[in-house]
Write a protein that holds these residues in place. Structure first.
Motif, PDB file in Angstrom:
ATOM      1  N   ARG A   1       0.841  -1.194   0.000  1.00 43.53           N
ATOM      2  CA  ARG A   1       0.000   0.000   0.000  1.00 43.53           C
ATOM      3  C   ARG A   1       0.877   1.244   0.000  1.00 43.53           C
ATOM      4  NH1 ARG A   1      -5.380  -0.228   0.635  1.00 43.53           N
ATOM      5  NH2 ARG A   1      -6.256  -2.329   0.873  1.00 43.53           N
TER       6      ARG A   1
ATOM      7  N   PRO B   1       1.051   5.054   1.033  1.00 46.48           N
ATOM      8  CA  PRO B   1       0.370   6.106   1.805  1.00 46.48           C
ATOM      9  C   PRO B   1       0.169   7.355   0.951  1.00 46.48           C
ATOM     10  CG  PRO B   1       2.245   5.194   3.006  1.00 46.48           C
ATOM     11  CD  PRO B   1       2.355   4.691   1.595  1.00 46.48           C
TER      12      PRO B   1
ATOM     13  N   ARG C   1       0.396  11.097   0.938  1.00 48.46           N
ATOM     14  CA  ARG C   1       0.955  12.228   1.687  1.00 48.46           C
ATOM     15  C   ARG C   1       0.717  13.563   0.979  1.00 48.46           C
ATOM     16  NH1 ARG C   1       4.968   8.118   2.163  1.00 48.46           N
ATOM     17  NH2 ARG C   1       5.168   7.383   4.327  1.00 48.46           N
TER      18      ARG C   1
ATOM     19  N   ASN D   1      -6.651   2.940   5.728  1.00 48.47           N
ATOM     20  CA  ASN D   1      -6.204   1.560   5.527  1.00 48.47           C
ATOM     21  C   ASN D   1      -4.746   1.486   5.076  1.00 48.47           C
ATOM     22  OD1 ASN D   1      -6.678  -1.217   5.582  1.00 48.47           O
ATOM     23  ND2 ASN D   1      -7.340  -1.261   3.434  1.00 48.47           N
ATOM     24  N   GLY D   2      -3.991   2.536   5.425  1.00 43.01           N
ATOM     25  CA  GLY D   2      -2.564   2.516   5.095  1.00 43.01           C
ATOM     26  C   GLY D   2      -2.243   2.995   3.694  1.00 43.01           C
ATOM     27  N   GLY D   3      -3.229   3.469   2.937  1.00 41.66           N
ATOM     28  CA  GLY D   3      -2.992   3.957   1.589  1.00 41.66           C
ATOM     29  C   GLY D   3      -3.651   3.083   0.529  1.00 41.66           C
TER      30      GLY D   3
ATOM     31  N   SER E   1      -3.924   0.337  -2.544  1.00 40.80           N
ATOM     32  CA  SER E   1      -3.282  -0.918  -2.932  1.00 40.80           C
ATOM     33  C   SER E   1      -2.968  -0.899  -4.421  1.00 40.80           C
ATOM     34  CB  SER E   1      -4.187  -2.098  -2.611  1.00 40.80           C
ATOM     35  OG  SER E   1      -5.316  -2.100  -3.469  1.00 40.80           O
TER      36      SER E   1
END
Length: 526
Positions: A5, A7, A9, A164-166, A168
Motif C-alpha cells: 500500500r 500512503p 501524503r 487503511n494505510g494507503g 493498494s
C-alpha cells in the motif's frame, strides 16, 4: 511491482466537475495529506476553510495564458512520473526540487457538454483540456506508485484507503484503467468533432462511452451485454428515472429507445403515442389527449401490442395509465407521470415506468456504428424530415388536405420501420404496418392483412385501411405494390420516387384514381 500500500501524503486536485471534491479534500486534510490545487478548485477548497498549496508553488511558475499553461511543468509531471524505486530518479527529484505526488484527482473540461449545447467553434476549442489528460496519463502510467481518480464515483476508493494505510496496487491498477478509458473517450469525441468540421469521415474512430449498467445478457441469454452513456445527456431511456419495475434488459432498452425517438418526431402540438414491438412500431397515433392517442395506436394492432413498449409525448395521466394496464406491457416512457398514473402502475409491479424531463430532439445529430467482418460501418443518424412544401404531386388528382396530413404522418412513421417498410394511416393513426420484408409487395400485403385482423379483433365492419393513405420508405420498383395498396383501400400514396419505372407507377396510380406525391427522400432502416 509489489502489492504494498502506498500512503497518501500529497494530493493534487484540479477538477471541472466539483461534485464531492470538497468532502474528499476535507477528509484528506484531516488525515494529514497536503493539498495542492489550481484555479477554481483551489478557491473552492479555501472557501471551505482548507489549507491549499497553489500548483505554482510546485512549479515556481505562475498560471499564464488564461490558465492554458499551469500544470505542464516538470514540477508536476516529475512528481507524477518519478519511479521512487530508482536512485537516479530520486536524485533528479532532489536536484530539481520536485516533490512526489501520491494522488491525482482530475476531471476534464466539459467538452461533451459544450458539444451537446451546440456551442460555437471558439467555445468548443476552449473546452479541449490539455493539461488534464497529460497529468492523467502520467499518473496512470506510474500507477505502481500513484493513484489517479477521474470520476467522483471513485472518491469512495480513496476515502476507504485513507484509513487503511494507503492505496493498494489492485486499486491503483483499476483506477489507471478507468483513467485511460476516460482520456480515450475524450480524445475520440474531439477527433470526431474536428472531422465533422472538416466535412469528412474521421480517419480513426473508436467507441466513446461510459458504463451505465451491466445487463443480465444481450439479445439472447448466451450473449454478454452492457449499456453505456455517451456524455451528451440526451433525454431518453438511459437518462430517464425508472420509477418502478424490474431492471431493463438489452431488448427493453433497444425497443424503448426506438419508441421514444419515434414519438419525439411526431407533431408536438398534439398528444402522441407510439407502441413498439421488436424495434418496429405496431401502432402510432396523434390525438387531442394521450388517452385518445393511445386508444387509436392500440387499435392498429392490439395483438402485437401485447408485451410491447409504449412511448408518450405528454406526461402520463391516470386514465391513460389504467388503459395501458389493460394488456401486458413491458415498458412505458413519458416526459412525466402524475400521481394517479403512478398509483395505477403500482398495481403492476413488473411494469417498468420511465420518466424523463424532456423529449429527445429529433434534429440532434449523432453517429451510428454497425460492426461488420473486419471492422464496422459508420454513418450519421437519419435526422432528415420532409415538409409539405417539399412534396411533388405527380398524379392527376391532388391529395386533399386531410390526405396530405396523413401522408406526412405515415411517412414519418415509415422512417422508423425496418425496410422494406409500408405504413397505412388514417386520421392521424397507423392502421396497418408492414415491416422488414424482402419484397415491398409483401410488406404492402402484410400491412393490409394485419389491418383486417385488427378489424376482426375490434369487431369493426371493415378494415381501417379502407380510405387510408399509404407510405413507402423507398420507391415502388414496380406498380404491383401500389396496386395492392389500392386494392386494400388506400386513396393516396407518398413515396420517394426515383425508380426507372416511375412513369409506369404514376400511370397505374392515375388509373386507380389515387393521389400520389414524391418526397425525393428515402428512409431505409436496416
Amino acid at each position: 511491482m509489489t502489492d504494498a500500500r502506498i500512503p497518501i501524503r500529497r494530493a493534487l486536485l484540479s477538477v471541472s466537475d466539483k461534485t464531492g471534491v470538497a468532502d474528499l479534500a476535507r477528509r484528506l486534510s484531516a488525515a494529514g495529506v497536503e493539498l495542492v490545487s489550481t484555479g477554481g478548485t483551489a478557491r473552492l477548497l479555501r472557501d471551505e476553510g482548507l489549507a491549499v498549496r497553489d500548483v505554482s508553488d510546485l512549479t515556481g511558475f505562475p498560471e499564464v495564458m488564461d490558465g492554458r499553461v499551469k500544470t505542464l511543468h516538470p514540477g508536476v509531471h516529475g512528481g507524477l512520473l518519478a519511479d521512487r524505486s530508482k536512485p537516479e530518479h530520486l536524485s533528479a527529484m532532489e536536484a530539481h526540487g520536485i516533490a512526489p505526488i501520491d494522488l491525482l484527482v482530475v476531471n476534464l473540461y466539459p467538452f461533451e457538454r459544450a458539444l451537446a449545447s451546440g456551442a460555437d467553434d471558439a467555445t468548443m476549442v476552449e473546452n479541449i483540456d490539455i493539461g488534464g489528460p497529460a497529468m492523467i496519463r502520467a499518473a496512470a502510467k506510474n500507477h505502481a506508485l500513484v493513484a489517479v481518480v477521474t470520476d467522483p464515483e471513485d472518491y469512495e476508493v480513496i476515502l476507504g484507503a485513507i484509513g487503511n494505510g494507503g492505496t493498494s496496487l489492485e486499486e491503483r491498477r483499476r483506477l489507471a484503467g478507468i483513467a485511460y478509458g476516460r482520456t480515450a473517450q475524450y480524445d475520440q469525441m474531439i477527433a470526431t468533432w474536428f472531422a465533422k468540421q472538416a466535412g469528412e469521415a474521421p480517419r480513426r474512430i473508436g467507441m466513446a462511452g461510459r458504463l451505465a449498467q451491466t445487463l443480465r445478457y444481450g439479445e439472447n441469454p448466451h450473449q454478454d451485454a452492457a449499456a453505456y452513456t455517451d456524455g451528451t445527456n440526451r433525454p431518453g431511456v438511459l437518462t430517464a428515472e425508472q420509477v418502478q419495475g424490474k431492471a431493463l434488459s438489452y431488448n427493453n432498452l433497444n425497443d424503448t429507445d426506438a419508441a421514444y425517438e419515434l414519438v419525439a418526431e411526431l407533431p408536438r402540438d398534439r398528444a402522441a403515442v407510439a407502441i413498439i414491438k421488436h424495434a418496429n412500431p405496431c401502432g402510432a397515433a396523434v390525438g387531442a389527449t394521450i388517452a385518445e392517442a393511445y386508444e387509436a395506436a392500440l387499435r392498429c394492432d392490439p395483438v402485437s401490442a401485447f408485451g410491447g413498449i409504449v412511448a408518450l409525448n405528454r406526461p402520463l395521466d391516470g386514465p391513460t395509465a389504467e388503459m395501458i394496464t389493460g394488456i401486458f406491457t413491458e415498458v412505458v416512457i413519458a416526459p412525466g407521470a402524475d400521481e394517479a398514473a403512478r398509483a395505477a402502475f403500482a398495481k403492476k409491479k413488473n411494469l417498468r415506468l420511465l420518466v424523463t424531463d424532456a423529449l429527445p430532439d429529433p434534429d440532434q445529430h449523432g453517429m451510428l456504428l454497425k460492426p461488420i467482418a473486419g471492422g464496422f460501418l459508420f454513418q450519421d443518424k437519419d435526422t432528415r424530415r420532409v415538409s409539405a412544401d417539399e412534396l411533388k404531386v405527380v398524379t392527376k388528382r391532388q391529395p386533399t388536405d386531410e390526405e396530405m396530413a396523413d401522408l406526412l404522418f405515415a411517412f414519418t412513421i415509415a422512417k422508423h420501420v425496418k425496410s422494406n417498410a409500408i405504413v397505412y394511416a388514417k386520421n392521424g393513426s397507423t392502421v396497418g404496418v408492414g415491416a422488414g420484408q424482402m419484397s415491398r409487395l409483401d410488406s404492402t400485403r402484410i400491412a393490409a392483412i394485419k389491418s383486417e385482423d385488427a378489424a376482426l379483433a375490434s369487431k369493426l365492419k371493415e378494415p381501417l385501411v379502407k380510405g387510408s393513405v399509404v407510405a413507402s420508405d423507398a420507391f415502388f420498383p414496380f406498380a404491383d405494390g401500389l396496386l395492392a395498396a389500392a386494392a386494400a383501400g388506400a386513396t393516396a400514396v407518398i413515396q420517394p420516387g426515383g425508380s426507372i419505372r416511375d412513369d409506369e407507377v404514376i400511370e397505374a396510380a392515375d388509373k386507380e384514381g389515387l393521389a400520389m406525391v414524391f418526397t425525393g427522400v428515402r428512409h431505409f432502416r436496416h
